[in-house]
Write an enzyme that holds these catalytic residues in place. Sequence first.
Site, mmCIF file in Angstrom:
data_model
loop_
_atom_site.group_PDB
_atom_site.id
_atom_site.type_symbol
_atom_site.label_atom_id
_atom_site.label_comp_id
_atom_site.label_asym_id
_atom_site.label_seq_id
_atom_site.Cartn_x
_atom_site.Cartn_y
_atom_site.Cartn_z
ATOM 1 N N ASN A 270 0.857 -1.186 0.000
ATOM 2 C CA ASN A 270 0.000 0.000 0.000
ATOM 3 C C ASN A 270 0.896 1.239 0.000
ATOM 4 O OD1 ASN A 270 -1.810 2.051 0.557
ATOM 5 N ND2 ASN A 270 -2.258 1.370 2.647
ATOM 6 N N TRP A 271 0.986 1.874 -1.160
ATOM 7 C CA TRP A 271 1.893 3.029 -1.279
ATOM 8 C C TRP A 271 1.329 4.276 -0.597
ATOM 9 C CZ3 TRP A 271 3.740 3.088 -7.138
ATOM 10 C CH2 TRP A 271 4.372 1.858 -7.423
ATOM 11 N N LYS A 272 0.056 4.252 -0.242
ATOM 12 C CA LYS A 272 -0.613 5.432 0.347
ATOM 13 C C LYS A 272 -0.407 6.643 -0.576
ATOM 14 C CE LYS A 272 -0.131 3.294 4.826
ATOM 15 N NZ LYS A 272 0.000 3.436 6.274
ATOM 16 N N HIS B 136 -9.341 0.959 5.292
ATOM 17 C CA HIS B 136 -8.038 1.186 5.938
ATOM 18 C C HIS B 136 -8.240 2.131 7.129
ATOM 19 C CE1 HIS B 136 -3.979 2.562 6.686
ATOM 20 N NE2 HIS B 136 -3.585 1.446 6.103
ATOM 21 N N GLU C 213 -6.715 4.612 8.097
ATOM 22 C CA GLU C 213 -6.592 6.050 7.778
ATOM 23 C C GLU C 213 -7.885 6.569 7.143
ATOM 24 O OE1 GLU C 213 -2.923 5.593 5.623
ATOM 25 O OE2 GLU C 213 -1.958 5.028 7.505
ATOM 26 N N GLU D 130 -5.039 -5.048 10.913
ATOM 27 C CA GLU D 130 -3.998 -4.036 11.108
ATOM 28 C C GLU D 130 -4.242 -3.298 12.423
ATOM 29 O OE1 GLU D 130 -2.155 -2.759 7.150
ATOM 30 O OE2 GLU D 130 -3.980 -1.597 7.374
ATOM 31 N N GLY E 293 2.789 2.264 10.817
ATOM 32 C CA GLY E 293 3.719 3.379 10.636
ATOM 33 C C GLY E 293 4.451 3.778 11.897
ATOM 34 N N SER F 162 3.807 -2.152 10.369
ATOM 35 C CA SER F 162 5.273 -2.178 10.544
ATOM 36 C C SER F 162 5.914 -3.526 10.186
ATOM 37 C CB SER F 162 5.654 -1.753 11.963
ATOM 38 O OG SER F 162 5.230 -0.416 12.192
ATOM 39 N N GLY G 142 2.950 -1.077 4.329
ATOM 40 C CA GLY G 142 2.942 0.351 4.018
ATOM 41 C C GLY G 142 4.350 0.832 3.723
ATOM 42 N N GLY G 143 5.002 1.402 4.743
ATOM 43 C CA GLY G 143 6.323 2.022 4.572
ATOM 44 C C GLY G 143 7.317 1.173 3.787
HETATM 45 P P1 PGA Z 1 3.073 0.282 7.722
HETATM 46 O O1 PGA Z 1 1.585 0.477 7.143
HETATM 47 O O2 PGA Z 1 3.622 -0.995 7.115
HETATM 48 O O3 PGA Z 1 3.824 1.508 7.279
HETATM 49 O O4 PGA Z 1 2.956 0.178 9.192
HETATM 50 C C1 PGA Z 1 0.714 -0.596 6.996
HETATM 51 C C2 PGA Z 1 -0.589 -0.130 6.408
HETATM 52 O O5 PGA Z 1 -1.037 0.979 6.738
HETATM 53 O O6 PGA Z 1 -1.226 -0.833 5.603
#
Ligand code: PGA
Length: 254
Positions: free
Chosen positions: A9-11, A98, A100, A170, A176, A216, A237-238
């Site tokens: 997930n590149w966000k 998600h 967010e 998650e 993050g 993470s 994510g990251g």
């Molecule tokens: P992260 O994000 O790997 O940066 O913790 C995961 C996600 O939000 O899907």
Amino acid sequence: MRKNIVAGNWKMNCSLPEGKKLASEVIHMVQDEVQNNAQIILIPPFIHLTGIHSLIGSSSNIFLGAQNCHQESNGAFTGEVSAAMLVSCGASHVILGHSERREYFHETDELLASKVKFALDNGLTPIFCCGEKLEVREAGNHENLVRSQVDEALFGLSEEEIQKVVIAYEPVWAIGTGKTASAEQAQEMHAFIRNQIASKYSQGVAEEISILYGGSVKPENAREIFSQADVDGGLIGGASLKSRDFTNIVKAFD
Ligand code: PGA
């Protein structure tokens, strides 16, 4: 049969040239190095979908996903994107719910139920996200919270429909933050979700559904997390923004 999946997930990151470079690197590294049959899903911002789709080409194990979609087929919804539009750009998957989106865009499980249904009706595989905030875990209410998220957003689906859904657990406190759930915490919640599906539908249905862990995940911890009995992969994510790290996470299944 549940599949192993690693989704990136590149966000809201990467310009188009940066995204194309990242995707090309991942595609080449995966082709050259990965020995397992995990499905890989690249999930860039909407406007990069077509560009990344042409890079993926006819690869049989790399798929394209979007980060959200609207719950109506078309109309006066300025700034929104429909499921059918995503399909027309080559997407096969869509992240829904998600944390967010829940936090900053106030998405509720009721809304997500209609998004999930609409995505499925349009031939997209929803990657439905659930997970608790830190205070909920500290109060010992994490299982109740996840139970209600899954129940409200997914349990209106038929047996045939729910088997097409991918679930991502998650924990919000791990996204993050560099703070990963322990492999035991992940396994415990994944088993809880799978049991919930088994009680509502059947053991057979529960065994068809891939449940991913997100929060993470890094090359250093992926192998331990993915080796848990009910963890079928990760939503990253990251680390999905670094081709070497993302490929090494996929290689955790080798
Ligand atoms: P992260 O994000 O790997 O940066 O913790 C995961 C996600 O939000 O899907």
